[in-house]
Enzyme design. Structure first.
Site, PDB file in Angstrom:
ATOM      1  N   VAL A   1      10.308  19.745  83.533  1.00 20.38           N
ATOM      2  CA  VAL A   1      11.296  18.163  82.771  1.00 20.38           C
ATOM      3  C   VAL A   1      12.713  18.953  83.885  1.00 20.38           C
ATOM      4  CG1 VAL A   1      13.096  16.949  81.351  1.00 20.38           C
ATOM      5  CG2 VAL A   1      10.641  16.962  81.595  1.00 20.38           C
TER       6      VAL A   1
ATOM      7  N   CYS B   1       1.844  14.926  77.727  1.00 14.70           N
ATOM      8  CA  CYS B   1       2.452  14.377  76.910  1.00 14.70           C
ATOM      9  C   CYS B   1       1.625  13.294  76.090  1.00 14.70           C
ATOM     10  CB  CYS B   1       3.746  13.352  77.832  1.00 14.70           C
ATOM     11  SG  CYS B   1       4.976  14.884  77.992  1.00 14.70           S
TER      12      CYS B   1
HETATM   13  P1  NAD Z   1       7.411  22.516  80.324  1.00 15.00           P
HETATM   14  O1  NAD Z   1       6.358  24.006  79.324  1.00 15.00           O
HETATM   15  O2  NAD Z   1       7.333  23.306  82.202  1.00 15.00           O
HETATM   16  O3  NAD Z   1       9.310  23.801  80.302  1.00 15.00           O
HETATM   17  C1  NAD Z   1       9.645  24.171  78.810  1.00 15.00           C
HETATM   18  C2  NAD Z   1      10.314  25.152  79.180  1.00 15.00           C
HETATM   19  O4  NAD Z   1      11.552  25.325  78.230  1.00 15.00           O
HETATM   20  C3  NAD Z   1       9.019  26.568  79.607  1.00 15.00           C
HETATM   21  O5  NAD Z   1       9.742  27.322  80.920  1.00 15.00           O
HETATM   22  C4  NAD Z   1      10.016  27.435  78.685  1.00 15.00           C
HETATM   23  O6  NAD Z   1      10.211  28.694  78.789  1.00 15.00           O
HETATM   24  C5  NAD Z   1      11.117  26.809  78.303  1.00 15.00           C
HETATM   25  N1  NAD Z   1      11.706  27.451  76.810  1.00 15.00           N
HETATM   26  C6  NAD Z   1      11.010  27.224  75.437  1.00 15.00           C
HETATM   27  N2  NAD Z   1      12.365  28.091  74.921  1.00 15.00           N
HETATM   28  C7  NAD Z   1      12.957  27.824  75.056  1.00 15.00           C
HETATM   29  C8  NAD Z   1      14.936  28.442  74.325  1.00 15.00           C
HETATM   30  N3  NAD Z   1      14.777  28.722  73.219  1.00 15.00           N
HETATM   31  N4  NAD Z   1      14.951  28.910  75.142  1.00 15.00           N
HETATM   32  C9  NAD Z   1      15.158  28.535  77.040  1.00 15.00           C
HETATM   33  N5  NAD Z   1      13.788  28.443  77.363  1.00 15.00           N
HETATM   34  C10 NAD Z   1      12.945  27.595  76.620  1.00 15.00           C
HETATM   35  O7  NAD Z   1       7.690  21.398  79.454  1.00 15.00           O
HETATM   36  P2  NAD Z   1       8.142  19.805  80.033  1.00 15.00           P
HETATM   37  O8  NAD Z   1       6.651  19.246  80.983  1.00 15.00           O
HETATM   38  O9  NAD Z   1       9.154  20.060  81.504  1.00 15.00           O
HETATM   39  O10 NAD Z   1       8.099  19.629  79.279  1.00 15.00           O
HETATM   40  C11 NAD Z   1       9.876  18.939  78.101  1.00 15.00           C
HETATM   41  C12 NAD Z   1       9.874  18.224  77.526  1.00 15.00           C
HETATM   42  O11 NAD Z   1       9.909  16.820  78.070  1.00 15.00           O
HETATM   43  C13 NAD Z   1       8.772  18.108  76.599  1.00 15.00           C
HETATM   44  O12 NAD Z   1       9.313  17.870  75.572  1.00 15.00           O
HETATM   45  C14 NAD Z   1       7.960  17.149  76.773  1.00 15.00           C
HETATM   46  O13 NAD Z   1       6.970  15.893  76.500  1.00 15.00           O
HETATM   47  C15 NAD Z   1       8.876  15.939  77.678  1.00 15.00           C
HETATM   48  N6  NAD Z   1       8.655  15.511  78.991  1.00 15.00           N
HETATM   49  C16 NAD Z   1       8.218  15.990  80.043  1.00 15.00           C
HETATM   50  C17 NAD Z   1       7.486  15.133  80.455  1.00 15.00           C
HETATM   51  C18 NAD Z   1       6.581  15.969  81.942  1.00 15.00           C
HETATM   52  O14 NAD Z   1       5.874  14.648  82.870  1.00 15.00           O
HETATM   53  N7  NAD Z   1       5.946  16.693  81.355  1.00 15.00           N
HETATM   54  C19 NAD Z   1       8.456  14.198  81.144  1.00 15.00           C
HETATM   55  C20 NAD Z   1       8.946  13.077  80.195  1.00 15.00           C
HETATM   56  C21 NAD Z   1       9.195  13.766  78.945  1.00 15.00           C
HETATM   57  C1  UGA Z   2       3.833   9.982  81.684  1.00 12.61           C
HETATM   58  C2  UGA Z   2       4.380   9.001  81.948  1.00 12.61           C
HETATM   59  O1  UGA Z   2       4.084   7.664  83.202  1.00 12.61           O
HETATM   60  C3  UGA Z   2       6.379   9.086  81.792  1.00 12.61           C
HETATM   61  O2  UGA Z   2       6.798   7.783  81.631  1.00 12.61           O
HETATM   62  C4  UGA Z   2       6.051   9.633  80.740  1.00 12.61           C
HETATM   63  O3  UGA Z   2       7.631  10.482  81.294  1.00 12.61           O
HETATM   64  C5  UGA Z   2       5.151  11.003  81.148  1.00 12.61           C
HETATM   65  O4  UGA Z   2       3.946  10.957  80.808  1.00 12.61           O
HETATM   66  C6  UGA Z   2       5.943  12.272  80.116  1.00 12.61           C
HETATM   67  O5  UGA Z   2       5.578  11.926  78.573  1.00 12.61           O
HETATM   68  O6  UGA Z   2       5.513  13.227  79.909  1.00 12.61           O
HETATM   69  P1  UGA Z   2       2.632  11.610  83.434  1.00 12.61           P
HETATM   70  O7  UGA Z   2       1.920  11.835  81.819  1.00 12.61           O
HETATM   71  O8  UGA Z   2       3.488  12.698  85.015  1.00 12.61           O
HETATM   72  O9  UGA Z   2       3.757  10.364  82.821  1.00 12.61           O
HETATM   73  O10 UGA Z   2       1.438  10.877  84.582  1.00 12.61           O
HETATM   74  P2  UGA Z   2       0.738   9.081  84.554  1.00 12.61           P
HETATM   75  O11 UGA Z   2       0.838   8.615  85.844  1.00 12.61           O
HETATM   76  O12 UGA Z   2       1.064   8.316  83.161  1.00 12.61           O
HETATM   77  O13 UGA Z   2      -0.334   9.362  84.054  1.00 12.61           O
HETATM   78  C7  UGA Z   2      -0.946   9.926  83.176  1.00 12.61           C
HETATM   79  C8  UGA Z   2      -2.761  10.758  82.949  1.00 12.61           C
HETATM   80  O14 UGA Z   2      -2.684   8.599  82.408  1.00 12.61           O
HETATM   81  C9  UGA Z   2      -3.075  10.893  84.163  1.00 12.61           C
HETATM   82  O15 UGA Z   2      -4.677  11.518  83.406  1.00 12.61           O
HETATM   83  C10 UGA Z   2      -3.202   9.645  84.540  1.00 12.61           C
HETATM   84  O16 UGA Z   2      -4.177   9.929  85.898  1.00 12.61           O
HETATM   85  C11 UGA Z   2      -4.243   8.606  83.996  1.00 12.61           C
HETATM   86  N1  UGA Z   2      -4.283   7.011  84.365  1.00 12.61           N
HETATM   87  C12 UGA Z   2      -3.201   6.632  84.452  1.00 12.61           C
HETATM   88  C13 UGA Z   2      -5.127   6.435  84.242  1.00 12.61           C
HETATM   89  O17 UGA Z   2      -6.180   7.218  83.790  1.00 12.61           O
HETATM   90  N2  UGA Z   2      -4.890   4.881  84.556  1.00 12.61           N
HETATM   91  C14 UGA Z   2      -4.373   4.619  84.899  1.00 12.61           C
HETATM   92  O18 UGA Z   2      -4.219   3.377  85.208  1.00 12.61           O
HETATM   93  C15 UGA Z   2      -2.767   5.599  85.021  1.00 12.61           C
END
Ligand code: NAD
Ligand code: UGA
Length: 471
Positions: free
Chosen positions: A13, A274
């Site tokens: 993110v 997530c």
């Molecule tokens: P990630 O693990 O890829 O990245 C988090 C980073 O934060 C890591 O690189 C870690 O080293 C760093 N970190 C942790 N503690 C720290 C600190 N005290 N100071 C500096 N750096 C620090 O996680 P992500 O997938 O980017 O997700 C981050 C947040 O966003 C989560 O809460 C997740 O639920 C949310 N989110 C993720 C997605 C997604 O698609 N991955 C989408 C929407 C929301």
């Molecule tokens: C999901 C949400 O779509 C985002 O809006 C949100 O920001 C994010 O989680 C988050 O908070 O991390 P993401 O997990 O990256 O995004 O990917 P998706 O495309 O939603 O797929 C999630 C899982 O569901 C995958 O394993 C995908 O293959 C599966 N999926 C998706 C299905 O099995 N069927 C579908 O119809 C759609």
């Protein structure tokens, strides 16, 4: 006027989100900081730490100009007007709420650094997904550790990007959610953040709410999406039992304008870092508020997802004459969805572990996931909660049971069966005649993503199964 933004956490993110802000706001300096030295040096190299279509171009355009990646958390926090906290919020693995509640350790340590080094007023933005009312806790940490008369405004700005389409989602979001408090200062802070997004997001897509609605909306959003997948996956089981075809059923549902067409693809189960974590977090919050019926409702979404993965493993084993012991099974796709190298909570881990528990030999191919990552994922024990299917199948230790290939034809050679676990586009254009000729007969295909033309596969000679379809 905002001159500098600091993003704490340079992950899936933090990296893309901060890069897009830098791209769209050239007059603002954006620093992305992380405690992980290896992650930051990867962001500063030619091989970025994550694969995301379109990301590399934006990084190349902005890095070294108004976008910087650094491990000097203190310096950049000190200098910033707005601090986005993008750190990970995984499920707690021990202590109170283990297996369900969100672990806010990383968030708390980020908040303590902010309190420690800040000498001017700051806007602190929750970008990570957090339990509802987290802002209250964060405020306490900031205020009680503040050095001098510093004012903090905490805003909730959850991220809705999906991996694989993160850049499109960020550049053209369907909505941006900003939650803040009603005070004058709270509203001024919201306006400052609105002004940042206004560089590229139309006004009518920026929604403002109170803090708690914004925090809870993010959990609700993911829960609703995951619930749709579990609903169609539950239907897929019924389709297999009755001769209905789940693709036809979802096509019918998708034409209902009240339902819409998205998140209706039956699959081997949803994965990603997530969906499960956020639903379990929701379950924990409901239980903590005494809402056990509501908690149980959401718990079922995860249970059905586990059921779908176990059902897939069972289908493979029973179809292959009730044993896969010593048989080579080619696994095509390991990431949790296409166009990402992310394997966090990928259904492939559970399916592979299930097959390994039945003594299968796996040959795995994924276009983006490294062998090292696959081996690490398969050797790690999952933290258990009361639903976990791995609880039964963690006895796998033998590295000999797993081979990883960089070529799909190598992976499928001499295999008894193929399991498609990620919907990579390239799996549709494989030469299945060539694959069939090189396999042990009868040759099986189990399409866990319903992406292959099973009728054609059957013409070639495969015994082919898909999710929720008649044989
Ligand atoms: P990630 O693990 O890829 O990245 C988090 C980073 O934060 C890591 O690189 C870690 O080293 C760093 N970190 C942790 N503690 C720290 C600190 N005290 N100071 C500096 N750096 C620090 O996680 P992500 O997938 O980017 O997700 C981050 C947040 O966003 C989560 O809460 C997740 O639920 C949310 N989110 C993720 C997605 C997604 O698609 N991955 C989408 C929407 C929301
Ligand atoms: C999901 C949400 O779509 C985002 O809006 C949100 O920001 C994010 O989680 C988050 O908070 O991390 P993401 O997990 O990256 O995004 O990917 P998706 O495309 O939603 O797929 C999630 C899982 O569901 C995958 O394993 C995908 O293959 C599966 N999926 C998706 C299905 O099995 N069927 C579908 O119809 C759609």
């Amino acid at each position: 006027m905002v001159k500098k933004i600091c993003g704490i956490g340079a992950g899936y993110v933090g990296g893309p989100t901060m890069a897009v802000i830098a791209l769209k706001c050239p007059s603002i300096e954006v620093a992305v900081v992380d405690i992980s030295h290896s992650r930051i040096s990867a962001w500063n190299s030619d091989k970025l730490p994550i694969y995301e279509p379109g990301l590399e171009q934006v990084i190349q355009q902005c890095r070294g100009k108004n976008l910087h990646f650094s491990t000097d958390v203190e310096k950049h926090v000190y200098e910033a007007d707005i601090i986005f906290v993008n750190v990970n919020t995984p499920t707690k693995t021990s202590g109170l709420g283990a297996g369900k509640a969100a672990d806010l350790t990383y968030w708390e340590s980020a908040a303590r650094v902010i309190a420690d080094v800040s000498r001017s007023n700051k806007i602190v933005v929750e970008k990570s997904t957090v339990p509802v009312r987290t802002a209250e806790v964060i405020e306490k940490i900031l205020v009680h550790n503040s050095k001098g008369k510093i004012k903090y405004q905490i805003l909730s700005n959850p991220e809705f990007l999906s991996e694989g389409t993160a850049m499109q989602d960020l550049l053209n979001p369907d909505r941006v959610l900003l939650g803040g408090n009603d005070s004058l200062e709270g509203q001024e802070a919201i306006q400052k953040l609105k002004d940042i997004y206004a560089h590229w997001v139309p006004q009518d897509r920026i929604i403002t709410t109170n803090l708690w609605s914004a925090e809870l909306s993010k959990l609700a959003d993911n829960a609703f999406l995951a619930q749709r997948i579990s609903s169609i996956n539950a239907m897929s089981a019924l389709c297999e039992a009755t001769g209905a075809d789940v693709s036809q059923v979802s096509c019918v549902l998708s034409k209902n304008t009240k339902l819409g067409s998205k998140y209706l693809n039956a699959s081997v189960g949803f994965g990603g870092s997530c969906f499960q974590k956020d639903i379990l977090n929701l379950v924990y919050i409901c239980e903590s508020n005494g809402l056990f019926e509501v908690a149980n409702y959401w718990k079922e979404v995860v249970k059905v997802n586990d059921y779908q993965k176990s059902r897939f493993v069972k289908k493979v084993v029973t179809s292959m004459f009730n044993t896969v012991s010593g048989k080579k099974i080619a696994v095509l796709g390991f990431s949790f969805k296409k166009d990402t190298s992310d394997t966090r909570k990928t259904p492939a881990i559970d399916v592979c572990k299930g097959l390994l528990a039945d003594n299968a030999c796996l040959s795995i191919y994924d276009p983006r996931v490294s062998e090292e990552q696959i081996r690490r994922d398969l050797s790690m024990n999952e933290s258990h909660w009361d639903h976990s299917i791995q609880a039964k199948s963690t006895s796998f230790t033998s590295a000999k049971q797993v081979s990883v290939f960089a070529d799909v034809y190598e992976a499928t050679k001499d295999a008894h069966g193929i399991c498609v676990l990620t919907e990579w586009d390239e799996f549709k254009t494989i030469d299945y005649h060539k694959v069939f000729d090189s396999m042990v007969k009868p040759a099986f295909v189990f399409d866990g993503r319903n992406v292959l033309d099973v009728d054609k596969l059957r013409e070639i000679g495969f015994i082919a199964y898909s999710i929720g379809k008649p044989l």
